[in-house]
Design a protein around this motif. Structure first.
Motif, PDB file in Angstrom:
ATOM      1  N   GLY A   1      45.822 -15.899   3.983  1.00 13.59           N
ATOM      2  CA  GLY A   1      45.090 -15.427   5.163  1.00 13.59           C
ATOM      3  C   GLY A   1      44.979 -13.922   5.314  1.00 13.59           C
ATOM      4  O   GLY A   1      44.027 -13.427   5.895  1.00 13.59           O
ATOM      5  N   GLY A   2      45.924 -13.158   4.818  1.00 11.53           N
ATOM      6  CA  GLY A   2      45.838 -11.691   4.891  1.00 11.53           C
ATOM      7  C   GLY A   2      45.531 -11.100   3.538  1.00 11.53           C
ATOM      8  O   GLY A   2      45.264 -11.829   2.578  1.00 11.53           O
ATOM      9  N   ALA A   3      45.589  -9.764   3.447  1.00 12.89           N
ATOM     10  CA  ALA A   3      45.258  -9.095   2.183  1.00 12.89           C
ATOM     11  C   ALA A   3      46.247  -9.457   1.077  1.00 12.89           C
ATOM     12  O   ALA A   3      45.914  -9.406  -0.105  1.00 12.89           O
ATOM     13  CB  ALA A   3      45.242  -7.584   2.374  1.00 12.89           C
TER      14      ALA A   3
ATOM     15  N   PRO B   1      44.737 -12.420  -1.517  1.00 12.05           N
ATOM     16  CA  PRO B   1      44.010 -12.048  -2.732  1.00 12.05           C
ATOM     17  C   PRO B   1      44.827 -11.166  -3.680  1.00 12.05           C
ATOM     18  O   PRO B   1      44.694 -11.281  -4.896  1.00 12.05           O
ATOM     19  CB  PRO B   1      42.772 -11.298  -2.224  1.00 12.05           C
TER      20      PRO B   1
ATOM     21  N   LEU C   1      41.673  -4.773  -7.253  1.00  9.13           N
ATOM     22  CA  LEU C   1      41.270  -5.272  -5.945  1.00  9.13           C
ATOM     23  C   LEU C   1      41.598  -4.306  -4.812  1.00  9.13           C
ATOM     24  O   LEU C   1      40.801  -4.072  -3.913  1.00  9.13           O
ATOM     25  CB  LEU C   1      42.009  -6.603  -5.718  1.00  9.13           C
TER      26      LEU C   1
ATOM     27  N   THR D   1      41.143 -17.632   9.883  1.00  6.50           N
ATOM     28  CA  THR D   1      41.773 -18.441   8.832  1.00  6.50           C
ATOM     29  C   THR D   1      41.385 -19.906   9.026  1.00  6.50           C
ATOM     30  O   THR D   1      40.718 -20.255   9.988  1.00  6.50           O
ATOM     31  CB  THR D   1      43.304 -18.342   8.916  1.00  6.50           C
ATOM     32  N   LYS D   2      41.871 -20.752   8.124  1.00  7.40           N
ATOM     33  CA  LYS D   2      41.617 -22.193   8.229  1.00  7.40           C
ATOM     34  C   LYS D   2      42.125 -22.751   9.554  1.00  7.40           C
ATOM     35  O   LYS D   2      41.572 -23.685  10.102  1.00  7.40           O
ATOM     36  CB  LYS D   2      42.313 -22.936   7.092  1.00  7.40           C
TER      37      LYS D   2
ATOM     38  N   GLY E   1      42.397 -13.568  10.515  1.00  6.59           N
ATOM     39  CA  GLY E   1      42.591 -13.486   9.060  1.00  6.59           C
ATOM     40  C   GLY E   1      41.301 -13.920   8.388  1.00  6.59           C
ATOM     41  O   GLY E   1      40.266 -14.072   9.055  1.00  6.59           O
ATOM     42  N   THR E   2      41.369 -14.082   7.069  1.00  8.98           N
ATOM     43  CA  THR E   2      40.158 -14.542   6.386  1.00  8.98           C
ATOM     44  C   THR E   2      40.475 -15.733   5.497  1.00  8.98           C
ATOM     45  O   THR E   2      41.581 -15.861   4.996  1.00  8.98           O
ATOM     46  CB  THR E   2      39.514 -13.415   5.546  1.00  8.98           C
TER      47      THR E   2
ATOM     48  N   PRO F   1      39.295 -17.400   2.132  1.00  9.02           N
ATOM     49  CA  PRO F   1      38.453 -17.253   0.941  1.00  9.02           C
ATOM     50  C   PRO F   1      37.641 -18.503   0.600  1.00  9.02           C
ATOM     51  O   PRO F   1      36.531 -18.392   0.069  1.00  9.02           O
ATOM     52  CB  PRO F   1      39.443 -16.952  -0.177  1.00  9.02           C
ATOM     53  N   ASP F   2      38.175 -19.683   0.915  1.00  8.64           N
ATOM     54  CA  ASP F   2      37.414 -20.908   0.604  1.00  8.64           C
ATOM     55  C   ASP F   2      36.131 -20.966   1.433  1.00  8.64           C
ATOM     56  O   ASP F   2      35.074 -21.346   0.934  1.00  8.64           O
ATOM     57  CB  ASP F   2      38.273 -22.152   0.865  1.00  8.64           C
TER      58      ASP F   2
ATOM     59  N   SER G   1      41.598  -7.652   4.110  1.00  4.66           N
ATOM     60  CA  SER G   1      41.530  -8.895   3.342  1.00  4.66           C
ATOM     61  C   SER G   1      40.105  -9.443   3.281  1.00  4.66           C
ATOM     62  O   SER G   1      39.745 -10.137   2.330  1.00  4.66           O
ATOM     63  CB  SER G   1      42.479  -9.956   3.901  1.00  4.66           C
TER      64      SER G   1
ATOM     65  N   MET H   1      38.689  -7.483   0.369  1.00  4.03           N
ATOM     66  CA  MET H   1      39.278  -7.911  -0.907  1.00  4.03           C
ATOM     67  C   MET H   1      38.829  -9.303  -1.305  1.00  4.03           C
ATOM     68  O   MET H   1      38.538  -9.561  -2.465  1.00  4.03           O
ATOM     69  CB  MET H   1      40.796  -7.907  -0.813  1.00  4.03           C
ATOM     70  N   ASN H   2      38.800 -10.195  -0.327  1.00  7.75           N
ATOM     71  CA  ASN H   2      38.378 -11.556  -0.641  1.00  7.75           C
ATOM     72  C   ASN H   2      36.933 -11.590  -1.121  1.00  7.75           C
ATOM     73  O   ASN H   2      36.617 -12.284  -2.085  1.00  7.75           O
ATOM     74  CB  ASN H   2      38.563 -12.474   0.570  1.00  7.75           C
TER      75      ASN H   2
ATOM     76  N   MET I   1      36.765 -10.338  -4.637  1.00  6.13           N
ATOM     77  CA  MET I   1      37.325 -11.317  -5.566  1.00  6.13           C
ATOM     78  C   MET I   1      36.344 -12.480  -5.783  1.00  6.13           C
ATOM     79  O   MET I   1      36.160 -12.950  -6.896  1.00  6.13           O
ATOM     80  CB  MET I   1      38.643 -11.826  -4.974  1.00  6.13           C
TER      81      MET I   1
END
Lengths: 216, 131
Positions: free
Chosen positions: A81-83, A86, A123, B37-38, B43-44, B46-47, B70, B73-74, B77
């Motif tokens: 969920g955070g940096a 990744p 990254l 987030t899920k 948050g993030t 990625p899915d 994030s 970055m996500n 990526m």
């Protein structure tokens, strides 16, 4: 002939389960460090990610080390969920591409360290000295290289790696953060130990301790 | 027409930015927003970012607006997972998320091309508040 140790996927699974336990145990500590200079979620995120890792790998068997480490990487990427998701995810994904299947020597560990640094830098675009996880990891990998040059035993090299990681982590305290959420604090980021550098140290410590116990 | 993907740490910021940008839509611009987030926390995920990028119309390109660490970055990526020819059509703009999304929507909806939209939303005029 350089010294080798045998590390199978059963052992690596144990190592990841121990890492998960340590990070879950240190959830509040990491979150407190992050509360001082960030968004107070590093411990929560790492614990969430590694709890899922534990669930995912515990009852499964893996055909090789690469397969296991890749599962860990993908789980971290999708659940942290955070940096750190990744970043650690990419680090482990890079490891999965080069990890030996059984015999590890000093060069295997150096290669693993180098691919971790490369993935995180690609990254995160950070350098050493910017108050990030790299301040733990770069000195740790340098210590492995220096140990090789000095011709130290593999056990000593791993001890040196852990020691350098710890010193690197502690050395983040006076640093000014220029990357990540802490950079928004500017000068106020000084005087606090970096949470990412701390979780990196905890991970390296478990790996080294577990490998050394295997060698005895 | 260029599509727009909004990625925020907050579900509400993502949805709100999309809503604000859509008010400026003159044509049929596709705007997708992902945030949180899920578990719906800050948050993030990625899915979710990956599936939105897979789904969005990429023919004329996609501009991605993201907020912090994030998210950025996500995105980087995930862009890496696409084939080279698609990869170069997905641009993470160096622009503020709200203003960038609004400006990009206006320009995309009048049929402006990807590279022009990117350079215009990356200009300091996008965030100019003082007259």
């Amino acid at each position: 002939m350089s010294e080798k140790i045998k590390v199978t996927s059963e052992k690596i699974k144990d190592i990841f389960i121990k890492i998960a336990d340590v990070l879950i145990e240190n959830k509040n500590y990491l979150t407190e460090l992050d509360a001082a200079i960030g968004d107070a979620d590093h411990g929560i995120n790492m614990a969430r990610g590694f709890k899922k890792v534990k669930e995912k790998i515990e009852d499964d068997s893996f055909k090789n080390n690469s397969d296991l480490v890749k599962t860990v990487a993908m789980t971290l990427i999708s659940t942290v969920g955070g940096a750190s998701g990744p970043l650690y995810g990419t680090a482990f994904l890079n490891i999965s591409k080069i990890i030996p299947d059984s015999d590890f020597d000093i060069d295997s560990f150096i290669k693993i360290g180098e691919t971790v640094i490369e993935g995180i830098q690609k990254l995160g675009k950070a350098q050493r000295g910017e108050k990030t996880m790299l301040d733990t990891i770069i000195p740790a990998v340098n210590a492995l290289r220096e140990s090789k040059v000095k011709g130290l035993s593999l056990e000593r090299a791993l001890e040196e790696c852990k020691k350098a990681a710890e010193e690197g982590m502690k050395a983040t305290i006076p640093l000014l953060a220029t990357k990540g959420r802490a950079s928004y604090l500017g000068e106020r980021s000084k005087g606090h130990q970096d949470p990412g550098a701390t979780s990196s140290y905890l991970i390296i410590k478990v790996i080294v301790d577990e490998l050394i116990s295997e060698m005895e | 027409m260029v599509s727009i993907l909004i990625v925020s740490h907050s579900k509400e910021i993502a949805a709100g930015t999309k809503k604000l940008a859509e008010q400026m839509k003159q044509g049929d611009v596709e705007i997708l927003a992902v945030g949180g987030t899920k578990e719906g926390e800050i948050g993030t995920d990625p899915d979710a970012i990956y599936s939105s990028l897979k789904k969005i119309n990429k023919e004329d390109g996609v501009i991605v607006l993201a907020d912090l660490g994030s998210a950025v970055m996500n995105i980087n990526m995930i862009i890496d997972r696409f084939d080279e020819d698609i990869k170069k059509k997905i641009i993470l703009a160096d622009a503020p998320i709200v203003e960038g999304a609004v400006f990009a929507t206006v320009e995309a909806s009048v049929g402006e091309k990807l590279s022009n939209i990117v350079s215009s939303i990356e200009s300091p005029n996008v965030i100019k508040k003082k007259q």
